[in-house]
Design an enzyme around this catalytic site. Sequence first.
Site, mmCIF file in Angstrom:
data_model
loop_
_atom_site.group_PDB
_atom_site.id
_atom_site.type_symbol
_atom_site.label_atom_id
_atom_site.label_comp_id
_atom_site.label_asym_id
_atom_site.label_seq_id
_atom_site.Cartn_x
_atom_site.Cartn_y
_atom_site.Cartn_z
ATOM 1 N N CYS A 1 -18.784 -41.042 -11.153
ATOM 2 C CA CYS A 1 -17.171 -41.475 -10.924
ATOM 3 C C CYS A 1 -16.047 -41.303 -10.131
ATOM 4 O O CYS A 1 -15.108 -41.720 -10.111
ATOM 5 C CB CYS A 1 -16.446 -41.813 -12.285
ATOM 6 S SG CYS A 1 -17.803 -43.070 -13.245
ATOM 7 N N ASN A 2 -16.410 -40.693 -8.879
ATOM 8 C CA ASN A 2 -15.523 -40.150 -8.282
ATOM 9 C C ASN A 2 -16.424 -40.009 -6.297
ATOM 10 O O ASN A 2 -17.032 -38.988 -6.273
ATOM 11 C CB ASN A 2 -15.695 -38.582 -8.501
ATOM 12 C CG ASN A 2 -14.414 -37.696 -7.769
ATOM 13 O OD1 ASN A 2 -14.319 -38.180 -6.496
ATOM 14 N ND2 ASN A 2 -13.834 -36.337 -8.171
#
Length: 862
Positions: free
Chosen positions: A424-425
């Site tokens: 999630c980055n």
Amino acid sequence: MACGAAERGPEPPAFQRHLEASTQRLAHGYGLRSMSELRDQEFGRLAGTVYLDHAGATLFPQSQLTNFTKDLMENVYGNPHSQNITSKLTHDTVEQVRYRILTHFHTTPEDYIVIFTAGSTAALRLVAEAFPWVSRSPENSGSHFCYLTDNHTSVVGMRKVAAAMSVTSIPVKPEDMWSAEGKDAGACDPDCQLPHLFCYPAQSNFSGTRYPLSWVEEVKSGRRSPVNAPGKWFVLLDAASYVSTSPLDLSAHQADFIPISFYKIFGLPTGLGALLVNKHVAPLLRKGYFGGGTAAAYLAGEDFYVPRSSVAERFEDGTISFLDVIALKHGFDALEHLTGGMVNIQQHTFALVQYTHSALSSLRYLNGAPVVRIYSDSEFSSPDVQGPIINFNVLDDGGKIIGYSQVDKMASLYNIHLRTGCFCNLGACQRHLGLSDEMVKKHFQAGHVCGDDVDIIDGRPTGSVRISFGYMSTLEDAQAFLRFISTIYLRSPSDQPVPQASISDAGALTSKSDCHSPQEGSCTDPSVCNGSYPDTNIMDLHPSLSKASSAQQTPQDKAAGILNGDPGSHIVTNIYLYPIKSCAAFEVTKWPVGSQGLLYDRSWMVVNHNGICMSQKQEPRLCLIQPFIDLQQRIMVIKAEGMEPIQVPLEEDGEQTQICQSRVCADRVNTYDCGENVSRWLSKFLGRLCHLIKQSPHFQRNARKTPKKGQPPGTTVALSLVNEAQYLLVNTSSILELQRQLNASDEHGKEESFSMKDLISRFRANIITKGARAFEEEKWDEISIGSLHFQVLGPCHRCQMICINQQTGQRNQDVFQTLSESRGRKVNFGVYLMHSYLDLSSPCFLSVGSEVLPVLKDCGVS
């Protein structure tokens, strides 16, 4: 060889020597109590498990859960919005927890407000919606929303809210922020109070890089500006990852907004976070929606609303999760009691990560090539610049990246739990992996989405591997991980030539294996195998076949004849169905075909007490449960060692069954429970509460993949409770090739030999064929078996279930490891089939001995 007891690779370097050589004063453990004692007493459930995903979620200690449960059993906590005695107790306890949170972060109620949220993501959304944005207009440029590209998705997502307010969003690269010192944007117009917001993480959840907390004051004062824009800067410090293992002093670094997530710190409760708001900023926040408990007064029939004076109560819509808030008290108590505080946790986790980084980065192949590529912006020199996270990809000895999903699968064989993907980055993922925006879009167009296992596209990685340590992590965890990397990857596949199976080898299978003989309980009764059974509501089958077939050569004789005959022919040598998903195979020589595949193949499954499908990954003993189908009596008989056989009807009375919903591979399926008797039988054998459920005959589950040929557009293909497709086919020549690889490995210390019967059973295929060449089935586009026509959908991507001996339930990682190495780190074996078209107006059967006619991709008949 038991899983996890693999041959040991090179021993990791001595930990004590590392501590002495470090420039930091490192501490491992928490005083007099040993880490092994802590693990035994508080985390006994971790026995045999190496858990290295603390950045994803850390674990709670037993005492925390025990004390919280005791609290709930001894006290009555009512709704804090009521006015009775129990409600007053809840309100006071919640307020005490707020104060405990502020104390933990070295601040006071005079400086900060604690607003409870559903998590750090909800806290970020609250800021995005409540921040006093000024929209762009002809008179001014409006507010700016700036965020570091090395930020969690939930921070980047704030730009959608900003865009709706006509606010400019600007991503800022870390290197640009490092060089931004001295850009005194505010000095050009000191009277400008245009509000801007800058968001950055105290710790990157991707790489563990720790960004300077000094940026908070530098940005707020204008000494360091993300962009050249006059106005007043506010700072959101995303501390969710950082505070899980490190102290945060808000008296020294007074960010305006600090979102946190409590399960990252304590393990539980999940679904609870908080937004810490600087009191100087609170009056500026705006609120649209108002929920229960937030109003001092309002009218239902008129637009009249007065918010509560307390900022926390104003923004906590509805009843907060007050029992979860109370659980935080026990989290703080346990953390302090077990470790002595966050300073000790920071020292302990950094000692582990620095040691692991040093050992991991020094691993080399015989040719000097590195085993891993580590993605980091620090040298792991200090906890000020690096958190307890290592992000990397594994390389082969030629420098090519091995896909993260393959590393994940191999790690699972050793019971090592890590994280893979982009975490999630995406900003950090792109930066470290060298992925351009165009590449990411191309990967999406190729079918890759966040969270899948598509790890390599066009030779480039789509993600990486991450390990992370928590306060209960041990030196043994770190060393087990290092041994895993050494054991698996220091044996380069380029050093292991892959022999090719010859045609004569494939034809010799009958003399080397008993895999062509149906096992006990297979369909041998002519009245069953030849179709003499009552009609079912799944397919309309005629009661009998031509009696002439009984005078013909048996399927087994056919198989033997062809095996010893034409070396280039392809025939069906075995047929298996698996009536109960993940349970033992039921071997037959002839079996009816229905709209979903082989009749009753994977029509049932075992679920746990929560209704979740159980597989051999979680419960290997499922393979010891043997189902037998009797079509004449319309029953399934289930057997297991030490248990009396139990019968289950093939079809339940539709009026008496209660339909429930379950899930298989993210698909919703309608099922019904097969009753308490079989539930008790399964629960007794497996030693856990479980149920047997069956797919409803009135529910059709459609395949996501549909045949490209033979059917008009829009045609759907029905599936049972299978994972991917109606059939799985495996070629015995491919199995022989794998067996040779395994036998060659025996010379290098493997402890177990593998028979053909053992290997065939591990792959849990429906159709076993004899072919001339290993893996030739992967070149097929479609096949015909008798009157049946199938499309080949593609290879089966194998998971760790092939490590389970289907006769004993014991795990052995050699099969998966050897297959991964011998096929260039791919773990494909067997191909999926689906009916190209199917005419059920007359009975259809698959039979052992039938000839298989393959059509090559973009070519002709094989």
